[in-house]
Every structure is written in structure tokens, then in C-alpha cells.
Design an enzyme around this catalytic site. Structure first.
Site, PDB file in Angstrom:
ATOM      1  N   SER A 160     -57.024 -14.523  -2.048  1.00 35.35           N
ATOM      2  CA  SER A 160     -58.116 -13.615  -2.412  1.00 35.35           C
ATOM      3  C   SER A 160     -57.883 -12.164  -2.019  1.00 35.35           C
ATOM      4  CB  SER A 160     -59.425 -14.107  -1.798  1.00 35.35           C
ATOM      5  OG  SER A 160     -59.849 -15.304  -2.413  1.00 35.35           O
ATOM      6  N   GLU A 209       0.800  -1.223   0.000  1.00 39.00           N
ATOM      7  CA  GLU A 209       0.000   0.000   0.000  1.00 39.00           C
ATOM      8  C   GLU A 209       0.837   1.278   0.000  1.00 39.00           C
ATOM      9  OE1 GLU A 209      -3.333   0.457  -0.220  1.00 39.00           O
ATOM     10  OE2 GLU A 209      -3.566  -1.708  -0.530  1.00 39.00           O
TER      11      GLU A 209
END
Length: 790
Positions: A402, A100
Site C-alpha cells: 500500500s 606484448e
């Protein structure tokens, strides 16, 4: 002369070159001054350097309820455990530095050599047509970015990052910077910091990592999500293997490891790959798992969309950003609803733990303030389940049974004026010529219970949930129209499967098991709110706004809605839905009746796999679902399928609690809704022979009042004496056409003429006044009808 001309020409050329050079120099200097000015402005706009926040950045985000009371803290130590610099293996420190920031101990916050190198490489890549850009951020810059700045990829942020990095290096040691960096860096999944990553990938503490494991973890910051997904799925493993080898190579290049250690490590990886022992981090349970997790999920999604940041960056903002998230949850109602679902022994006959210790049957509840879209209750299961458990209120699709009928059948039919609330249908088996249009074998659904009652209006059919009439109406309406309305209501309908299925669209038997069609309680609660909200679907929201630790508003949920149907159709559906919860014989949802403001509809999928009740009041819309996680049938102790009345009862208990301190109110009737008396058998203007108890007052969208006289009974009923002269002329034309018919029709003509003599026959009219069974409050209504004149 020739020499003179040459000298002049040469002199002019030198003059032009000097002028060009001076111009370019001026442009360059001006650009530098301008750039410096812009840079200074950017630096002045940078946040103050808070060393404590950099070195100790774990300020938790918090969640509040709808009364701004704290209900949850987002972050916990299990996401990240602080490790001191001395306890970190040298191999891991050196691995991070090698890959890094190789000159970490030599620069003062910015690695200028790396900056210029990256600049020229990026130009070269651009000229070669390559899109990949190379970064040059030091460990110090990454720490500043992760703790003080946003993740926006902008020049302003980069300038501020460089400035703050230089300032930070002046105030703290390299060791402090490296320690803070290793404890805050996102490393994939839920792991933030090296200790959490060590446990997530290798099942051990960071102090016990070996060289290869250290190299693996140091390689993660480049693309934590990519490497995490590869590690967890064990797919594309070459991604993190190659990255680990690169880290080891860098460590050897900078003499952090010997050639012997490097060779041994490479040989080991080639033979054994990288032995992982992956596991999910043990995340602490939130106080309100179902609701708060949904808030976190939505905030993360909105941060990503609003600020164009990655999932990892959004997670970091939520966990370490010190955000204040103002939710919409009604804490007391959430508590009551959860307690109700957790204690159903007196309601449900089955309470086993069949599936991984999860109590069955499961249940879910959602309540929405449909005027604002604010979700008040969101419960995804029964009991205290583990963190990140499956949320049945938002994360699954189930067949609605339903409860779909008002959304894809009755609502669309009234909105398109295909039917009215008074339209008459025959409650009888579906004719074969209709059934054969929807299946290889003629589609022939049954009522539940399997009882047929002959002629009835749409209102009565909805109240009794007549399946065959739902099919007849959907046949008239068209499956395409039904599916379009279902989608507008927010249902997920797969066109290739359910968009052309009569069973799916008329009876709610959607292909939920496939994961491509269906709904959940939050979706159904929002959908039913349309009927009380003038036909508009409000977007459900679980939080109102998000504020950062400086007081800046990062996100704000503004009201959003979409039109589903006309206000007139929505109002009529709202009124129709009082039928199922009434105490009328045959009503399917009477157990849901918590009072006069209740409206709703039951629903049961095939073999009772799903039990539903969805409905609304003038205040809230809500849905309850009961079922099993494996979609198996829901039966009682005798092996019989259970109906949706239990879901209706739960709905009543919870909605009753929600309304216990609320005043009675009604929904305002739109101007475009009118009223008329009809015969409940034919749906037409009552005749003189219609039984008194069959004459009902009905709502209509203006212009849809039936013009025909009841042919189920005999005689004439004058429904609209106070209408204009044009209507009277139409009635007169009808009389003229019937003038030469039999004596009975002549009597009808005389009866109709008598209605024009109201004063003469007033006493007779009063004597024969019809006593309506359910006469609505007329104190605030203007009715376009008169009483029957016989």
C-alpha cells in the site's frame, strides 16, 4: 621552328614539375613544422615524470562523509600484492615479453619498427574495410599509461605517452620497468597484478605457476574483461585457449622455450584445455559496506560515461588513482540506523539464520534529503555481512504494497483533478461490474482488516488504507494513467505484466519476484520526497564530487530533478499523509509518529512477504523495508501474518533520531491551494443538518471546491460568503430552481438568504459556531470560507 617549340614545351614541363615539387616540399615542410609545434605543445602539457608513482603507483582512493571526514579507503592489498622481480618465474617474464613487447630489451621506450608496422597495417585494414586497429605500445608505454595518464584514445595522450616512456627509460632499468608493469597491469575481475591474478584463476601464488599457466596470464592484458568472464562462466572458453596457444607460439618463436616444451604444452591443452581453479579475491570489508560500495559503483559508472573508458580502466582509476571522493553520508545517522536494524529482538519475533548464515528477516533503510537529492543513510542489510554482499537498499525489487497508493492512485487522482481530498467513496465490496473488467473472475479485493464502513472521503480512505476505495479511485483514474505516474515517481513497472494489473497499481502487488517490477528503499524514499519538493523528483546522489590527486575535479554531481506532479497536488498529498501517522482510530501508521512533522504510509505485500513504511518530513524522506530474502511469508510465532506496524516503528526510531536537533518547520503552501469546509461523509458543502463533528476544513486545488450541497444530510451550509458576485449569482440560480419544491427546500433557501445578513444574525452565528476538531494554524493563512450560518 618545330624543334624550338618542342624545346620550349619541354622546358615548360620541367618548370611545372619543379614548381609542383617545390610546392609539395613546402607543404610537407610546413606540415612537419606545424606537427612539430603541435607535438611540442602536447609534450609541454604532459604531467611531470614521477618515477616514484610509476614504480610504486598504489596510492589509495579515499571516501569522505558529508562533513568531509574520512570514512573509508577504497584500495587494499588484497586487490594487488607486490611481487619482486626475482620471485617471478622466468616463463612468466618471457611470456609477457614475447606477446606484448618482443624487442623490450633492445628499444629505449618506443619500438619504431612496431610503430611503422602497425601504421601500415592499419592503413591496409582501412582500405580493406576492416575496422580493427593494431596497437604498438611497448611495455614501457603501457606502464606510463596505467600510472601517469588517462585511458583516453587521443593523439595528445599517445604523444605524451611516447615522450614520458623515453624519459622513463633514461632513469630506471628494464627490470624495474617490467616488475612495475607486472604488478600493476589489470588482469580481469578484481585482479590487478600477477599475484592477484594467479590466486584468482589458479588458486596459487605466482611463484608456483607452470608454463601453460604463465602463458594464460600473459595473454590476459589484451582483453581482461572478456577473458575473465569466459573463465568464470566457462562459456566461450576458446577465446582464452586460443590466446594462450598464441603466447606459447610466440615464446617458441623467440626461443624462450624449446620445441619439446612447446609441443607438450599444446598437446596438453588440446586434451585437457586449461585447468582453472577460479575464485573471487578475498576483498577486505569496507567500514561502510552498504554506502561506500554504492559510492564506488556510481563513481565507476560515471567515470565510464564521462571519459568513455572501459570498466577495467575505471576500476584502475578508482583503485590506483588516489581519488578523493566526497560522499553524502551522515555518518552518525548511518551508524544509528545500522545499530537499530542489527538489534530488533524487541521488535521482530524472528531472528534466525536460515539462508547461508544471513540473519532473517532482513531489513533495509534509506534516507534522502529530497531538496538536494543527497542520500544520508543507505543500509542494505542487518549485521556485518561479507564484502560485496547483496545490497537490499539498491539492488533488488520488492512489491511495495500500500505504500504505492499515494504514487499511483491518490496522487495522480488529485493531480489530474479526477478526485479531491474531499471526494466521497463507498467503503464497500467492489461492484461486480467493475471487478470483472480486471480479471477473468471478478476482481474482488478485501480490506485489511476485512471491515467496511460505508461513505468516507478520500482523506479518510488513505488514512485507513482502504483497499476497495483504492480500487474504485484507480478505476476512475485509469490503469494507464496510474502506471505513467508510477514510472514518473521512479517505480519499475513492467507494462506487459503490471501495467495492466489492478492489483499491481492500486494495491502495490507488483511482480517483484520476476525481477522486472517493484522498488527498493532508496527508490521509495526518493519517491516520497516529491510530496515535500513541490512535485519534483530529485535524483538521488551518494557523492558530491570526485577530485584526483592533483586537485582536478573529475566528477561533480549537480542537482537534477524531474517534474512528477503540480506543486498544489504535492502539497495536498503531503497534508493527506499526516492521517496514517495520526492517533486517530483506524490510522494504519500511528507507530511511525515521531512528532508533528511526520508524514507517511504503511505497506504490506501478499502474505506479508514485504513490510514497508515510507514517508517524509519537511527535512527528509525515508523508507524502511522488512522481509525475507526468499520472498517467503512473514509470520509471527502463532503462524499469523505480520503487518507493517513493525516497519513503522523502525521508521519512527530512525527518523526521530534524524530530527532530534532540528527545529520544527512546515512546508510552504502553494498559492494555488485553497481551503473550504466540507462534510466528511459526502465531501460536499455542509448542510444545516450535518453533525458538527462531520464538518471538516479541507484543502483543494483552486477551482475544484465542490459546488454541491451535502445530500447525505439535510440543510444548507454557506461555505463561501466572501467569494465574488458571480458565485453569489450561481447560488441564487440554484435557489430559483428549488423555489417550487417542498417545504424543506424552502427552508434551505431561507437559510442561504440569511447568510447575507451577517451583522443582523451575528449573535446567533456565534452561538452556533462550529468547533473544529483539527483546526489548522490560521495565523498565516487566508481562508476562502466563512463560518456556518443556520
Amino acid at each position: 621552328m618545330a624543334n624550338v617549340r618542342k624545346r620550349r614545351k619541354k622546358k615548360n614541363e620541367h618548370k611545372a614539375l619543379r614548381l609542383t615539387f617545390i610546392t609539395l616540399l613546402m607543404v610537407f615542410l610546413f606540415s612537419c613544422v606545424a606537427a612539430a609545434g603541435v607535438g611540442l605543445a602536447m609534450i609541454k602539457a604532459a604531467p611531470p615524470l614521477d618515477v616514484d608513482k610509476v614504480l610504486n603507483p598504489s596510492e589509495p582512493s579515499v571516501i569522505y562523509d558529508d562533513k568531509n571526514k574520512l570514512v573509508d579507503t577504497v584500495i587494499s592489498d588484497t586487490y594487488r600484492t607486490i611481487v619482486s622481480y626475482e620471485d617471478v618465474p622466468d616463463n612468466l617474464k618471457n611470456a609477457f615479453i614475447s606477446i606484448e613487447d618482443e624487442r623490450f630489451f633492445n628499444h629505449r621506450g618506443i619500438d619504431y619498427k612496431r610503430v611503422f608496422g602497425a601504421f601500415f597495417r592499419n592503413i591496409s585494414n582501412k582500405l580493406k574495410g576492416k575496422s580493427a586497429l593494431q596497437g604498438a605500445s611497448t611495455i614501457t608505454q603501457q606502464l606510463v599509461r596505467n600510472t601517469l595518464l588517462s585511458q583516453e584514445v587521443r593523439i595528445k595522450r599517445k604523444v605524451q605517452e611516447m615522450y614520458l616512456s623515453i624519459q622513463l627509460e633514461k632513469k630506471v632499468s628494464k627490470e624495474q620497468i617490467l616488475e612495475a608493469y607486472m604488478n600493476t597491469i589489470p588482469l580481469g575481475g578484481s585482479a590487478y597484478g600477477i599475484e592477484a591474478a594467479s590466486k584468482q584463476y589458479f588458486g596459487k601464488s605466482v611463484k608456483d605457476l607452470n608454463l601453460i599457466e604463465s602463458a594464460f596470464i600473459a595473454g590476459l592484458p589484451q582483453s581482461p574483461s572478456t577473458f575473465y568472464n569466459a573463465a568464470m562462466s566457462q562459456k566461450n572458453t576458446e577465446r582464452y585457449i586460443n590466446r594462450t596457444k598464441l603466447v606459447l607460439g610466440k615464446m617458441r618463436e623467440h626461443n624462450y622455450i624449446s620445441k619439446e616444451d612447446f609441443d607438450k604444452s599444446m598437446a596438453y591443452i588440446d586434451k585437457n584445455k586449461i585447468p582453472l581453479k577460479t575464485s573471487n579475491i578475498n576483498i577486505s570489508r569496507l567500514n561502510y559496506e552498504w554506502f561506500s560500495r554504492e559510492i564506488i559503483k556510481q563513481v565507476k559508472k560515471d567515470l565510464m560515461n564521462e571519459y568513455k573508458i572501459s570498466p577495467t580502466e575505471a576500476d584502475k582509476t578508482i583503485m590506483y588513482g588516489g581519488l578523493k571522493i566526497y560522499g553524502t553520508m551522515d555518518k552518525s545517522l548511518q551508524d544509528f540506523s545500522q545499530n537499530t536494524l542489527d538489534n530488533l529482538d524487541g521488535i521482530l519475533g524472528i531472528n534466525s539464520k536460515d539462508y547461508s548464515g544471513i540473519i532473517q528477516p532482513e531489513a533495509s533503510v534509506s534516507i534522502v534529503d529530497y531538496k538536494t537529492g543527497n542520500v544520508k543513510v543507505l543500509i542494505g542489510g542487518r549485521g556485518k555481512q561479507p564484502p560485496l554482499s547483496f545490497n537490499r537498499a539498491t539492488e533488488f525489487y520488492r512489491a511495495p504494497g500500500s505504500t504505492i497508493k499515494p504514487l499511483t492512485v491518490y496522487g495522480p487522482a488529485i493531480d489530474t483533478k479526477t478526485s479531491t481530498a474531499a471526494s466521497s467513496y463507498n467503503d464497500a465490496p467492489v461492484p461486480e461490474e467493475i471487478g470483472k473488467l480486471y480479471d477473468k473472475e471478478p476482481y474482488n479485493p478485501k480490506n485489511s482488516p476485512n471491515i467496511y464502513e460505508g461513505k468516507m472521503t478520500l482523506r479518510e480512505a488513505l488514512m485507513k488504507s482502504k483497499n476497495v476505495i483504492s480500487v474504485r479511485i484507480e478505476h476512475e483514474l485509469g490503469l494507464k494513467t496510474g502506471a505513467e505516474y508510477g514510472k514518473k515517481f521512479g517505480l519499475t513497472i513492467d507494462d506487459s505484466m503490471d501495467g495492466t494489473s489492478m492489483a499491481a497499481l492500486s494495491l502495490g502487488q507488483l511482480s517483484a519476484k520476476t525481477g522486472v517490477s517493484g522498488t527498493n528503499t532508496l527508490g521509495m524514499a526518493a519517491a516520497y520526497g516529491v510530496f515535500g519538493n513541490k512535485g519534483a523528483l530529485s535524483k538521488p546522489v551518494v557523492y558530491k564530487k570526485v577530485v584526483d590527486r592533483t586537485g582536478k575535479v573529475l566528477l561533480e554531481n549537480k542537482y537534477a530533478s524531474s517534474k512528477v506532479m503540480s506543486p498544489e497536488a504535492a502539497y495536498i498529498l503531503y497534508d493527506l499523509l499526516k492521517g496514517p501517522v495520526s492517533y486517530t482510530p483506524g490510522a494504519t501508521g500511528m507507530k511511525a509518529n515521531f512528532g508533528p512533522m511526520a508524514r507517511g504510509k504503511t505497506g504490506t505485500s501478499n502474505q506479508s512477504s514485504d513490510l514497508w513504511f515510507a514517508g517524509l518530513s519537511p527535512y527528509y524522506s525515508a523508507a524502511v523495508w522488512i522481509g525475507k530474502d526468499d520472498y517467503s511469508p512473514f509470520t509471527n510465532e502463532f503462524g499469523r501474518y505480520i503487518g507493517s506496524s513493525d516497519a513503522a516503528l523502525i521508521w519512527k526510531l530512525i527518523m526521530g533520531e534524524a530530527h532530534k536537533n532540528l527545529e520544527y518547520k512546515t512546508i510552504e503552501k502553494p498559492a494555488g491551494v485553497t481551503e473550504a469546509y466540507v462534510c466528511s461523509k459526502s465531501g460536499k458543502i455542509p448542510s444545516s443538518s450535518c453533525p458538527r463533528d462531520s464538518i471538516k476544513l479541507e484543502y483543494f486545488i483552486e477551482g475544484t471546491i465542490p459546488g454541491e450541497i451535502c445530500d447525505y444530510h439535510t440543510g444548507i451550509f454557506n461555505n463561501n460568503k466572501d467569494k465574488d458576485d458571480d458565485d453569489d449569482d450561481k447560488d441564487k440560480d440554484k435557489e430559483d430552481e428549488e423555489e417550487n419544491k417542498d417545504e424543506k427546500n424552502e427552508d434551505k433557501k431561507e437559510a442561504k438568504d440569511n447568510t447575507k445578513n451577517k451583522d443582523k444574525d451575528k449573535k446567533k452565528d456565534n452561538d452556533r459556531k462550529i468547533d473544529m476538531d483539527k483546526k489548522p494554524d490560521s495565523s498565516k493563512r487566508k481562508r476562502k470560507m466563512i463560518k456556518p450560518q443556520i
